[in-house]
Structures are given as structure tokens and as C-alpha cells.
Design a protein around this motif. Structure first.
Motif, PDB file in Angstrom:
ATOM      1  N   ALA A 177       0.848  -1.193   0.013  1.00  0.00           N
ATOM      2  CA  ALA A 177       0.150   0.116  -0.208  1.00  0.00           C
ATOM      3  C   ALA A 177       0.904   1.123  -0.073  1.00  0.00           C
ATOM      4  O   ALA A 177       0.571   2.237  -0.740  1.00  0.00           O
ATOM      5  N   ALA A 178       2.105   1.266   0.900  1.00  0.00           N
ATOM      6  CA  ALA A 178       2.786   2.476   0.809  1.00  0.00           C
ATOM      7  C   ALA A 178       3.516   2.486  -0.311  1.00  0.00           C
ATOM      8  O   ALA A 178       3.701   3.841  -0.932  1.00  0.00           O
ATOM      9  N   LEU A 179       3.915   1.419  -1.218  1.00  0.00           N
ATOM     10  CA  LEU A 179       4.536   1.651  -2.343  1.00  0.00           C
ATOM     11  C   LEU A 179       3.687   2.179  -3.557  1.00  0.00           C
ATOM     12  O   LEU A 179       4.027   3.119  -4.313  1.00  0.00           O
ATOM     13  N   ALA A 180       2.333   1.740  -3.351  1.00  0.00           N
ATOM     14  CA  ALA A 180       1.463   2.444  -4.347  1.00  0.00           C
ATOM     15  C   ALA A 180       1.157   3.819  -4.090  1.00  0.00           C
ATOM     16  O   ALA A 180       1.082   4.701  -5.191  1.00  0.00           O
ATOM     17  N   VAL A 181       1.432   4.537  -2.960  1.00  0.00           N
ATOM     18  CA  VAL A 181       1.284   5.675  -2.683  1.00  0.00           C
ATOM     19  C   VAL A 181       2.377   6.484  -2.998  1.00  0.00           C
ATOM     20  O   VAL A 181       2.401   7.610  -3.483  1.00  0.00           O
ATOM     21  N   GLN A 182       3.610   5.736  -2.845  1.00  0.00           N
ATOM     22  CA  GLN A 182       4.749   6.544  -3.488  1.00  0.00           C
ATOM     23  C   GLN A 182       4.846   6.606  -4.860  1.00  0.00           C
ATOM     24  O   GLN A 182       5.401   7.657  -5.424  1.00  0.00           O
ATOM     25  N   LYS A 183       4.353   5.632  -5.592  1.00  0.00           N
ATOM     26  CA  LYS A 183       4.447   5.756  -7.074  1.00  0.00           C
ATOM     27  C   LYS A 183       3.514   6.702  -7.528  1.00  0.00           C
ATOM     28  O   LYS A 183       3.754   7.507  -8.500  1.00  0.00           O
ATOM     29  N   GLN A 184       2.488   7.095  -6.858  1.00  0.00           N
ATOM     30  CA  GLN A 184       1.290   8.090  -7.314  1.00  0.00           C
ATOM     31  C   GLN A 184       2.048   9.442  -6.843  1.00  0.00           C
ATOM     32  O   GLN A 184       2.190  10.267  -7.823  1.00  0.00           O
ATOM     33  N   GLY A 185       2.615   9.600  -5.613  1.00  0.00           N
ATOM     34  CA  GLY A 185       2.930  11.042  -5.081  1.00  0.00           C
ATOM     35  C   GLY A 185       4.544  11.102  -5.047  1.00  0.00           C
ATOM     36  O   GLY A 185       4.855  12.490  -4.790  1.00  0.00           O
ATOM     37  N   GLY A 186       5.254  10.267  -5.330  1.00  0.00           N
ATOM     38  CA  GLY A 186       6.768  10.382  -5.090  1.00  0.00           C
ATOM     39  C   GLY A 186       7.189  10.319  -3.754  1.00  0.00           C
ATOM     40  O   GLY A 186       6.525  10.141  -2.805  1.00  0.00           O
ATOM     41  N   GLY A 187       8.341  10.938  -3.552  1.00  0.00           N
ATOM     42  CA  GLY A 187       8.978  10.904  -2.132  1.00  0.00           C
ATOM     43  C   GLY A 187       9.803   9.405  -1.716  1.00  0.00           C
ATOM     44  O   GLY A 187       9.841   8.520  -2.562  1.00  0.00           O
ATOM     45  N   LEU A 188      10.335   9.588  -0.625  1.00  0.00           N
ATOM     46  CA  LEU A 188      10.957   8.393  -0.248  1.00  0.00           C
ATOM     47  C   LEU A 188       9.911   7.535   0.600  1.00  0.00           C
ATOM     48  O   LEU A 188       9.053   7.888   1.076  1.00  0.00           O
ATOM     49  N   LEU A 189      10.040   6.083   0.460  1.00  0.00           N
ATOM     50  CA  LEU A 189       9.413   5.090   1.133  1.00  0.00           C
ATOM     51  C   LEU A 189       9.304   5.446   2.563  1.00  0.00           C
ATOM     52  O   LEU A 189       8.193   5.352   3.133  1.00  0.00           O
ATOM     53  N   GLY A 190      10.474   5.942   3.259  1.00  0.00           N
ATOM     54  CA  GLY A 190      10.523   5.886   4.572  1.00  0.00           C
ATOM     55  C   GLY A 190       9.426   7.084   4.962  1.00  0.00           C
ATOM     56  O   GLY A 190       8.641   7.121   5.995  1.00  0.00           O
ATOM     57  N   GLU A 191       9.488   8.384   4.303  1.00  0.00           N
ATOM     58  CA  GLU A 191       8.348   9.441   4.410  1.00  0.00           C
ATOM     59  C   GLU A 191       7.196   8.943   4.235  1.00  0.00           C
ATOM     60  O   GLU A 191       6.119   9.290   5.111  1.00  0.00           O
ATOM     61  N   VAL A 192       6.792   8.142   3.474  1.00  0.00           N
ATOM     62  CA  VAL A 192       5.432   7.779   3.227  1.00  0.00           C
ATOM     63  C   VAL A 192       4.930   6.784   4.275  1.00  0.00           C
ATOM     64  O   VAL A 192       3.822   7.237   4.905  1.00  0.00           O
TER      65      VAL A 192
END
Length: 223
Positions: A177-192
Motif C-alpha cells: 500500500a505504501a509503495l502504491a502511494v509512493q508511486k502516485q505521489g513520489g518521495g521516499l518510502l520512509g517518508e510515506v
């Protein structure tokens, strides 16, 4: 953080230093009567419980009143001569201090745990107490205590998300789920993950940067 053990035939005390620098505040943990006895001696000698670690260790090994009741002091964890956090490697710190650096505890939470540990200090090691009373994945505690167990699994080559799943900090579903959010909005995985409340930024930094060296020890600068 420092741990000095003061053993006796029937009981044992632990003196825990939770500060930094040349002088550190110490807590004396163990049976009430023995704790009061040692605290009084320290206050008479040093004017309080904030003491230079090397001077404290020397005093415990040479004071006749201490020698009458206890065996020679033992340095369990830490470095008596380290005056700055940069001088003390991550691997040489106590489990509690490692958990603080890894972002699972704040200093005040660790101090509260040490206070709760006081009644059990004579019969239980602090690490055992943490395993029973701290909501931390057992795999993470195992990593901090025995990093060589993870070296063969390619820990250093794994990405942040894979490390977190392996250590049961997050689930595989939460990672996807976090990787999907990261793919949409960018940024570092840790930040997500931090924004989702699954871990702190300090935890993300630790799991991103920690490495197991050729000696089977965790290397982590915290910067």
C-alpha cells in the motif's frame, strides 16, 4: 548508556547511566535496602548521582563500605571513557540505547522502563525484561542482539521495505500500500510510511542506513 553490575552473594545491583559526556546521571536498580545504601554512599562521595563513569567504577572497586557488602564491580555494557556519542559505536551500546537510536523509544520512555525494571533487577537481566514488557517485534530485538543471524540472509542488500517486512515492523500488505502511494505521489518510502503512522522518521533512517559489517556487528552513525 552504561551498565555497571555490583554483585553480592544474595543480591545484585545495577547502576545505569543514561546520559552523555564526562558526567552522567545514574540510576541504582535492585533491592530497596541495598539501593538506598549505595545511593547514600554515592551522594556522600560525589554530592549526587551525576558522576563521571570512570570515577564511579573506581569508587565502587575501592570503597571499604562497598567492598564489605559487594564483590568487585563489573562493566556490563558501555565504555567508561567515552565522552561523546560519536566515540561509542552502535554495537557497544546497551539494548535500551540501541532501541532509542533505532527510533522505537524516546529517552524518557527508556528511563521509565528502567524505573519499572528496578524491582526485578536482582533476578532478571534488563534485556529479558524488555522482551517481556516492550511491544517490539522479537525479530528486531534479535537483530540488535545477534546481527550475525541476519547477515547470511543478505540484510545489507535488502531495500528498506523488505527489511521492515522481514523484521515484522510492517506487514507485506502495508508495504504494498505504501509503495502504491509512493508511486502516485513520489518521495521516499520512509517518508510515506512515517506519514501513514507506521513508523517514525528516525526508524526509517535507521533501517535505511544500518549495515552489518564483516565482524557481524551493526554499523550505524545516526547521521
Amino acid at each position: 548508556m552504561l551498565r555497571i553490575r555490583l554483585p553480592a552473594p544474595q543480591v545484585q545491583l545495577e547502576l545505569i547511566g543514561t546520559g552523555r559526556g564526562n558526567r552522567q546521571p545514574f540510576q541504582v536498580l535492585g533491592p530497596t535496602t541495598e539501593v538506598a545504601f549505595v545511593e547514600e554512599l554515592l551522594e556522600q562521595q560525589f554530592g549526587g548521582l551525576t558522576i563521571n563513569p570512570a570515577e564511579l567504577f573506581s569508587f565502587l572497586g575501592s570503597d571499604p563500605w562497598v567492598q564489605e557488602r559487594f564483590s568487585a564491580p563489573e562493566l556490563v555494557d558501555g565504555d567508561l571513557n567515552a565522552t561523546d556519542t560519536g566515540e561509542q559505536t552502535f554495537q557497544r551500546q546497551t539494548l535500551g540505547d540501541k532501541l532509542v537510536q533505532a527510533g522505537f523509544l524516546e529517552i524518557d520512555e527508556l528511563e521509565k522502563l528502567l524505573e519499572d525494571y528496578r524491582p526485578f533487577a536482582g533476578t532478571q537481566r534488563f534485556g529479558e525484561f524488555l522482551k517481556l514488557n516492550l511491544q517490539v517485534p522479537p525479530q528486531l530485538l534479535e537483530l540488535l542482539l545477534n546481527p550475525t543471524l541476519f547477515d547470511g540472509g543478505g540484510f545489507n542488500d535488502k531495500r528498506l521495505g523488505d527489511r521492515l517486512v522481514e523484521l515484522n515492523v510492517i506487514t507485506a500488505e502495508q508495504l504494498q500500500a505504501a509503495l502504491a502511494v509512493q508511486k502516485q505521489g513520489g518521495g521516499l518510502l520512509g517518508e510515506v510510511l512515517a506519514k501513514q503512522g507506521l513508523l517514525s522518521e528516525r526508524m526509517a533512517r535507521f533501517f535505511s542506513k544500518a549495515q552489518i559489517n564483516t565482524q557481524g556487528q551493526i554499523e550505524y552513525s545516526g547521521s
